[in-house]
Design a protein around this motif. Structure first.
Motif, mmCIF file in Angstrom:
data_model
loop_
_atom_site.group_PDB
_atom_site.id
_atom_site.type_symbol
_atom_site.label_atom_id
_atom_site.label_comp_id
_atom_site.label_asym_id
_atom_site.label_seq_id
_atom_site.Cartn_x
_atom_site.Cartn_y
_atom_site.Cartn_z
ATOM 1 N N THR A 277 -1.382 1.280 -2.423
ATOM 2 C CA THR A 277 -2.409 0.210 -2.358
ATOM 3 C C THR A 277 -3.110 0.220 -0.830
ATOM 4 O OG1 THR A 277 -1.020 -1.548 -1.714
ATOM 5 C CG2 THR A 277 -1.301 -1.258 -4.171
ATOM 6 N N GLY A 278 -2.855 1.062 -0.044
ATOM 7 C CA GLY A 278 -3.422 1.134 1.271
ATOM 8 C C GLY A 278 -2.861 -0.360 2.125
ATOM 9 N N GLY A 457 -4.084 -5.063 -4.394
ATOM 10 C CA GLY A 457 -4.499 -3.567 -4.558
ATOM 11 C C GLY A 457 -5.676 -3.509 -5.232
ATOM 12 N N TYR A 461 -8.086 -4.580 -1.692
ATOM 13 C CA TYR A 461 -7.938 -3.164 -1.104
ATOM 14 C C TYR A 461 -8.865 -2.098 -2.184
ATOM 15 C CZ TYR A 461 -5.190 -5.133 2.397
ATOM 16 O OH TYR A 461 -4.749 -5.969 3.533
ATOM 17 N N ARG A 462 -8.965 -2.432 -3.374
ATOM 18 C CA ARG A 462 -9.646 -1.695 -4.537
ATOM 19 C C ARG A 462 -9.034 -0.130 -4.277
ATOM 20 N NH1 ARG A 462 -14.576 -4.308 -5.711
ATOM 21 N NH2 ARG A 462 -14.446 -6.534 -5.619
ATOM 22 N N ARG A 463 -7.721 -0.339 -4.161
ATOM 23 C CA ARG A 463 -7.133 0.972 -4.276
ATOM 24 C C ARG A 463 -5.848 0.943 -4.972
ATOM 25 N NH1 ARG A 463 -4.791 4.314 1.241
ATOM 26 N NH2 ARG A 463 -3.736 5.969 0.145
ATOM 27 N N ASP A 465 -3.863 3.643 -7.836
ATOM 28 C CA ASP A 465 -3.900 4.795 -8.426
ATOM 29 C C ASP A 465 -2.861 4.904 -9.682
ATOM 30 O OD1 ASP A 465 -4.075 7.288 -9.354
ATOM 31 O OD2 ASP A 465 -3.656 8.432 -7.306
#
Length: 628
Positions: A277-278, A457, A461-463, A465
């Motif tokens: 999620t970064g 996420g 963080y908009r991440r 996958d």
């Protein structure tokens, strides 16, 4: 704590008569089915425990069946995860000696590690089937179903491990090493069986034969640690006592069934989530903005980042994998030597072993009965002490670094990075507060962390996958299987040692060590550094924790203080070359040759040892905040 894949991945075309081709095809189908099942089990466990927390804390309506269902599913997850680990060659093993022998002998030892494991599975499987049948007469209290639904995980997992091991042998494509390894394994087992009448009258000398000789021989030959313990225990109980092997299966079950251990897969999965999620990257970038412009600044960032990330993932491998790829490229640009980077990464792995929610802390709580909340509270400050010792070494080594060309971040840039990193930095404190304040148990709190990370996420963080989730779930199951199977086998071995009277003898010996409390702590440090380098932290603590902690209490050492001392000692052993497998795990993650780090790591290890001696000498560092 990483398993080393055995070098048995060979092209199918090398095998005679297409045997390897058939084995590869079967393995693909069987392995895919088992991996899908383990991924589903991890996901279901998260949901079941999460629903339990919400029902109890938010609606004040606890689900009486949630823990029981989670326990049943956990044994299945552990056994099927062990199948995945065997199929992939990811069971924990010591390869320091195997990697240094000539190629032909190495090939034989690699196959022998597999045939020895298969030999144990063949010996124990009939008893596991009998155990599951015996458990069918017991009805679970909450779900009111036969306990055979849970116990069947043991023979099912063992049978699937046999299949996975056999398929690995078939697809290896190496005929003579396989034949020689099978013959060698069979001859050794036959020799021990024939020697049974001679061994039985030896009494306690058999402890040296099996728990020193057999274990050491197997471990140094590269046999997975779990199977090394299991073979020694099976041999000792079957050849020198009248104990039914049904009892050994029961001890395996007992060791793998502590509900607190369910935190292991959930925190491993949480560690993978924070990387995906970064969140880890956000924390590191913020720390770099604060310290990156000072001499050795990124090394300080590495130490601080490991401290923060360890408070989230609980897995050293996950910690290093989240941090090294982010920091190392920039550190190399600034002139840092690769060997020094590897050495510092390994040292921080040892330094952060006590930061909650460390899997080793959870394991200690499980096998010794020490409060998990107390261990979580006591582990923070000792890690800072060892971190400070590492900072001194970094300051000395980088005191002449030239940073004249480096631009210093502005205050607005630092503030922006701080705002981005704030949700990630808050997570370790959310986890600790949830346990200490009683919102969730140490097992359940991981589900809070997972939910927090998913929301962060997706929304902050908009991440996120989604395509990586299946792979992450399978990796979690594999590492869980490797860890929990070790705990099960070590529990059986510890029971065998206890029944032999060894624990009483050890207690008398350790209680009589000159120097009282300080002598006992000194001997413990030396012993656990050695154990950590050979056995790794988890099997060492499962095997010796139940024996040593009561002795520590008897000589006046606080159990939380003792836990910190032995964890750091094991951590130093785990990350110290040439035997410490943690060091080679750090080398694999950082993609740096292990030989390059040997020149640099001894200064860091000396700093860690001095920090450990300070923690041992000042109990307040470990227990000063327990009542706060």
């Amino acid at each position: 704590m990483a398993g080393h894949a055995a070098s048995l991945t060979v092209e199918a075309s090398k095998a005679p008569l297409g045997i390897a081709r058939v084995a590869v095809a079967i393995d693909r189908v069987l392995g895919g089915a088992v991996e899908a099942a383990t991924a589903a089990l991890v996901a279901i466990e998260v949901i079941v425990l999460g629903v339990g927390v919400v029902a109890r804390y938010c609606f004040h309506a606890p689900l009486v069946w949630s823990d029981e269902l989670a326990s049943i599913l956990f044994l299945w997850l552990s056994m099927l995860g062990a199948v995945v680990a065997l199929r992939r060659g990811e069971h924990m093993r010591m390869t320091g000696l195997v990697s240094r022998v000539p190629p032909r002998l190495r090939a034989l030892l690699e196959v022998f590690a597999l045939t020895a494991s298969i030999g144990f599975l063949l010996l124990i499987l009939p008893h596991a089937l009998e155990y599951a049948q015996e458990e069918s007469f017991i009805v679970t209290p909450a779900l009111e179903i036969s306990n055979a639904w849970r116990a069947a995980a043991l023979p099912t997992g063992m049978a699937l491990m046999l299949a996975a091991g056999g398929l690995r042998l078939m697809r290896s494509g190496t005929f003579w090493p396989v034949v020689l390894a099978i013959v060698l394994t069979a001859l050794l087992m036959l020799a021990f069986w024939l020697a049974g009448p001679v061994l039985k009258p030896l009494g306690k000398l058999n402890l040296l034969v099996f728990f020193v000789g057999v274990v050491a021989t197997n471990v140094f030959a590269g046999v997975p640690i779990a199977f090394s313990f299991a073979l020694a225990t099976f041999g000792y109980l079957s050849l020198t006592t009248s104990t039914p092997m049904l009892v050994m299966v029961g001890r395996l079950d007992e060791g793998m069934s502590h509900l607190i251990l369910l935190a292991v897969p959930l925190f491993i999965f949480l560690g993978a989530l924070i990387e995906m999620t970064g969140m880890a990257r956000a924390m590191i970038q913020f720390l770099a903005s604060l310290l990156g412009h000072v001499r050795g600044g990124l090394s300080y960032v590495l130490i601080g980042a490991m401290y923060l990330v360890s408070g989230i993932s609980g897995s050293k491998i996950a910690d290093m994998a989240a941090i090294a790829p982010v920091l190392f490229p920039e550190m190399k640009k600034r002139g840092a030597k690769p060997g020094d980077l590897l050495a510092l990464l390994s040292a921080t792995g040892a330094q952060t072993e006590t930061i909650p929610p460390s899997i080793v802390l959870i394991t200690i709580g499980s096998v010794t009965g020490v409060s998990i909340a107390a261990l979580f509270t006591g582990g923070m400050l000792p890690a800072l002490v060892l971190g400070a010792a590492l900072w001194i070494v970094v300051w000395w080594r980088y005191r002449g670094e030239d940073l004249s060309q480096l631009a210093r971040p502005t205050a607005p840039e630092i503030l922006k990075l701080a705002l981005v990193a704030a949700p990630a930095i808050a997570l370790p404190f959310v986890i600790r507060a949830a346990v200490v304040e009683g919102v969730a148990t140490a097992t359940e709190v991981s589900t809070i962390g997972i939910a927090y990370s998913v929301v962060a996420g997706l929304l902050i963080y908009r991440r996120f996958d989604w395509r990586r989730l299946p792979h992450m779930l399978v990796e979690t199951a594999s590492l869980t299987g490797a860890i929990i199977f070790i705990i099960g086998c070590a529990t059986a071995m510890a029971w065998g040692l206890t029944q032999s009277g060894f624990s009483q003898d050890l207690a008398k010996l350790m209680a009589g060590v000159p120097g009282g409390t300080w002598g006992f702590l000194g001997v413990s440090i030396v012993a656990f550094i050695i154990l950590g380098s050979v056995l790794e932290g988890i099997p060492a603590i499962v095997l010796f924790g139940p024996l040593m902690f009561p002795i520590a209490k008897q000589v006046g050492v606080h159990e939380v203080h003792y836990a910190m001392v032995v964890i750091f000692a094991m951590g130093i052993g785990l990350f110290a070359p040439p035997f410490g497998v943690g060091y080679y795990g750090a080398a694999a993650i950082s993609k740096i040759n292990p030989d390059e780090g040997l020149k640099f790591i001894w200064g860091y290890l000396l700093a860690l040892l001095l920090g450990l001696l300070l923690v041992a000498a000042v109990p307040w560092i470990s227990i000063g905040f327990l009542n706060s």
